[in-house]
Design a protein around this motif. Structure first.
Motif, PDB file in Angstrom:
ATOM      1  N   MET A   1     -60.716  27.637 -26.223  1.00 37.15           N
ATOM      2  CA  MET A   1     -60.217  26.789 -25.152  1.00 37.15           C
ATOM      3  C   MET A   1     -59.180  25.811 -25.661  1.00 37.15           C
ATOM      4  N   GLY A   2     -59.419  25.237 -26.827  1.00 39.51           N
ATOM      5  CA  GLY A   2     -58.461  24.309 -27.402  1.00 39.51           C
ATOM      6  C   GLY A   2     -57.117  24.962 -27.651  1.00 39.51           C
ATOM      7  N   TYR A   3     -57.130  26.192 -28.132  1.00 36.91           N
ATOM      8  CA  TYR A   3     -55.869  26.901 -28.378  1.00 36.91           C
ATOM      9  C   TYR A   3     -55.144  27.191 -27.073  1.00 36.91           C
ATOM     10  N   ALA A   4     -55.884  27.583 -26.036  1.00 33.82           N
ATOM     11  CA  ALA A   4     -55.270  27.881 -24.740  1.00 33.82           C
ATOM     12  C   ALA A   4     -54.560  26.650 -24.180  1.00 33.82           C
ATOM     13  N   ILE A   5     -55.206  25.499 -24.252  1.00 35.37           N
ATOM     14  CA  ILE A   5     -54.596  24.270 -23.742  1.00 35.37           C
ATOM     15  C   ILE A   5     -53.444  23.837 -24.636  1.00 35.37           C
ATOM     16  N   GLY A   6     -53.613  23.960 -25.940  1.00 33.33           N
ATOM     17  CA  GLY A   6     -52.566  23.567 -26.871  1.00 33.33           C
ATOM     18  C   GLY A   6     -51.291  24.347 -26.670  1.00 33.33           C
ATOM     19  N   ARG A   7     -51.413  25.648 -26.388  1.00 28.21           N
ATOM     20  CA  ARG A   7     -50.213  26.455 -26.149  1.00 28.21           C
ATOM     21  C   ARG A   7     -49.482  26.019 -24.878  1.00 28.21           C
ATOM     22  N   LEU A   8     -50.215  25.553 -23.881  1.00 31.08           N
ATOM     23  CA  LEU A   8     -49.553  24.996 -22.701  1.00 31.08           C
ATOM     24  C   LEU A   8     -48.770  23.745 -23.075  1.00 31.08           C
ATOM     25  N   GLY A   9     -49.293  22.998 -24.056  1.00 30.90           N
ATOM     26  CA  GLY A   9     -48.559  21.839 -24.542  1.00 30.90           C
ATOM     27  C   GLY A   9     -47.230  22.231 -25.152  1.00 30.90           C
TER      28      GLY A   9
ATOM     29  N   GLY B   1     -41.816   7.027 -23.635  1.00 25.91           N
ATOM     30  CA  GLY B   1     -42.834   7.572 -22.739  1.00 25.91           C
ATOM     31  C   GLY B   1     -43.854   8.398 -23.497  1.00 25.91           C
ATOM     32  N   LEU B   2     -44.840   8.888 -22.770  1.00 31.20           N
ATOM     33  CA  LEU B   2     -45.922   9.650 -23.374  1.00 31.20           C
ATOM     34  C   LEU B   2     -45.488  11.087 -23.654  1.00 31.20           C
ATOM     35  N   SER B   3     -45.782  11.578 -24.839  1.00 31.87           N
ATOM     36  CA  SER B   3     -45.467  12.959 -25.211  1.00 31.87           C
ATOM     37  C   SER B   3     -46.401  13.913 -24.477  1.00 31.87           C
ATOM     38  N   THR B   4     -45.837  14.862 -23.729  1.00 31.91           N
ATOM     39  CA  THR B   4     -46.669  15.820 -23.000  1.00 31.91           C
ATOM     40  C   THR B   4     -47.439  16.723 -23.960  1.00 31.91           C
ATOM     41  N   PHE B   5     -46.824  17.067 -25.090  1.00 32.34           N
ATOM     42  CA  PHE B   5     -47.522  17.881 -26.081  1.00 32.34           C
ATOM     43  C   PHE B   5     -48.738  17.130 -26.624  1.00 32.34           C
ATOM     44  N   SER B   6     -48.551  15.861 -26.955  1.00 33.18           N
ATOM     45  CA  SER B   6     -49.660  15.066 -27.484  1.00 33.18           C
ATOM     46  C   SER B   6     -50.770  14.917 -26.455  1.00 33.18           C
ATOM     47  N   LEU B   7     -50.400  14.734 -25.194  1.00 33.84           N
ATOM     48  CA  LEU B   7     -51.405  14.589 -24.139  1.00 33.84           C
ATOM     49  C   LEU B   7     -52.248  15.851 -24.004  1.00 33.84           C
ATOM     50  N   LEU B   8     -51.601  17.011 -24.037  1.00 37.83           N
ATOM     51  CA  LEU B   8     -52.356  18.252 -23.903  1.00 37.83           C
ATOM     52  C   LEU B   8     -53.154  18.559 -25.162  1.00 37.83           C
ATOM     53  N   MET B   9     -52.631  18.193 -26.319  1.00 36.50           N
ATOM     54  CA  MET B   9     -53.418  18.340 -27.540  1.00 36.50           C
ATOM     55  C   MET B   9     -54.675  17.476 -27.471  1.00 36.50           C
ATOM     56  N   MET B  10     -54.512  16.241 -26.989  1.00 38.23           N
ATOM     57  CA  MET B  10     -55.671  15.367 -26.844  1.00 38.23           C
ATOM     58  C   MET B  10     -56.666  15.963 -25.850  1.00 38.23           C
ATOM     59  N   LEU B  11     -56.148  16.526 -24.737  1.00 35.85           N
ATOM     60  CA  LEU B  11     -57.025  17.161 -23.758  1.00 35.85           C
ATOM     61  C   LEU B  11     -57.779  18.324 -24.386  1.00 35.85           C
ATOM     62  N   ALA B  12     -57.090  19.103 -25.237  1.00 41.41           N
ATOM     63  CA  ALA B  12     -57.736  20.238 -25.899  1.00 41.41           C
ATOM     64  C   ALA B  12     -58.918  19.771 -26.750  1.00 41.41           C
ATOM     65  N   PHE B  13     -58.730  18.709 -27.514  1.00 42.01           N
ATOM     66  CA  PHE B  13     -59.817  18.217 -28.358  1.00 42.01           C
ATOM     67  C   PHE B  13     -60.931  17.582 -27.531  1.00 42.01           C
ATOM     68  N   LEU B  14     -60.581  16.937 -26.414  1.00 42.12           N
ATOM     69  CA  LEU B  14     -61.611  16.359 -25.550  1.00 42.12           C
ATOM     70  C   LEU B  14     -62.476  17.456 -24.928  1.00 42.12           C
ATOM     71  N   VAL B  15     -61.829  18.535 -24.486  1.00 39.25           N
ATOM     72  CA  VAL B  15     -62.596  19.652 -23.928  1.00 39.25           C
ATOM     73  C   VAL B  15     -63.490  20.255 -25.002  1.00 39.25           C
ATOM     74  N   GLY B  16     -62.947  20.394 -26.225  1.00 37.54           N
ATOM     75  CA  GLY B  16     -63.753  20.913 -27.323  1.00 37.54           C
ATOM     76  C   GLY B  16     -64.941  20.024 -27.631  1.00 37.54           C
TER      77      GLY B  16
END
Length: 308
Positions: A149-157, A15-30
């Motif tokens: 913002m990227g760090y904030a999202i990454g920590r949620l990951g 399945g999809l890694s939740t950490f990887s998904l949120l890391m990707m979201l962090a970079f997309l927001v950035g």
């Protein structure tokens, strides 16, 4: 914790890694925030794609290298029957029971140290700035809201994946700040919820930079220096609650200082305590001092004069 999102498939994928998904979201927001800020500051937004790419590359490389520094005493350790502590990590991919392998740790999906990623990301980006002869101070100031913002999202990951960025056990029961840990090494022990604490702080200083500081016409380098000081203090404080070994113990360390297998996890968490500055705390102090140096040497509390 939800390490992966299960997706039915005939291939046996986990399945999809939740950490990887949120890391990707962090970079997309950035990647959304950065070009807009470059345009606002009348800088060239065409550089944003390269800055995002180099930021990602530096983050992955530096985070892994610093992770190896953190677990150095687990990887390079004497094993009976072998030639020495500096031989077998190079030849045994997965290490030995109880001792992680050097290569498997470097190329695994987990084990990322943010400060390593930050420093290497800044290194790669600085080399890019110098190569293209860009105004380094102005561009650095522009990337700070995206980094926050990227760090904030990454920590949620880190939190949702339960990868280990948690605190030690506590008897306190504070909503959001304490939770029963069920992560990489399940235990059910109530621990300090340090990933969420860091994420809340990061969202806070993102709001400060995004909605106030960047409009104050501070001198060049000021936003960057403020980030070093604010983030350095935030990480310095949170490390007092995190499970992280001291570089040089100030007091007697806990009986267990390295994360054991799942069976020993409750004992490890309940017996752990801060016993000296960690690698991250020393880096935090260095960032704070460098930020203060920039503020004083360049008088960055002042604002640029505007033509009225």
């Amino acid at each position: 914790m939800l390490d992966r999102i299960p997706i039915p498939n005939p291939f046996g994928w986990e399945g999809l890694s939740t950490f990887s998904l949120l890391m990707m979201l962090a970079f997309l927001v950035g990647s959304y925030l950065l070009p807009k800020e470059l345009e606002r500051k009348k800088l060239d937004p065409s550089h944003s794609d390269w800055l995002i790419f180099l930021g990602i590359l530096g983050t992955l490389v530096g985070a892994k290298i610093f992770f190896i520094f953190e677990i150095w005493d687990q990887v390079f350790i004497d094993v009976p029957g072998y030639d020495g502590q500096y031989t077998y990590p190079l030849t045994h991919w997965n290490g030995f029971p109880g001792h992680p392998g050097l290569w498997s740790s470097l190329f695994s999906g987990g084990g990322l140290v943010f400060f390593g990623g930050l420093l290497f990301g800044w290194l790669f980006i600085t080399l890019y700035f110098r190569h293209h002869k860009l105004d380094i101070g102005s561009y650095y100031d522009a990337v700070i809201p995206a980094i926050s913002m990227g760090y904030a999202i990454g920590r949620l990951g880190c939190f949702v994946s339960g990868d280990g960025c948690y605190g030690f056990a506590t008897d306190a029961r504070i909503p959001f700040f304490v939770f029963d840990f069920h992560g990489a090494h399940p235990s059910g022990v109530p621990v300090w919820n340090t990933p969420v604490m860091e994420s809340i702080m990061a969202f806070g200083y993102f709001a400060y930079f995004q909605f106030w500081a960047r409009y104050q016409n501070f001198r060049k380098w000021s936003i960057g220096a403020q980030f070093l000081i604010i983030h350095g203090f935030a990480r310095l404080i949170i490390e007092f609650l995190r499970v992280n070994k001291a570089v040089i113990p100030f007091i007697d360390p806990p009986t267990l200082v390295n994360i054991p297998d799942a069976n020993g996890n409750p004992t490890f968490l309940t017996g752990y305590y801060w016993h000296g500055f960690s690698q991250s705390q020393y880096i935090s102090i260095a960032l704070i001092l460098f930020g203060v140096y920039l503020m004083i040497s360049k008088k960055l509390w002042l604002k640029e004069k505007t033509n009225v």
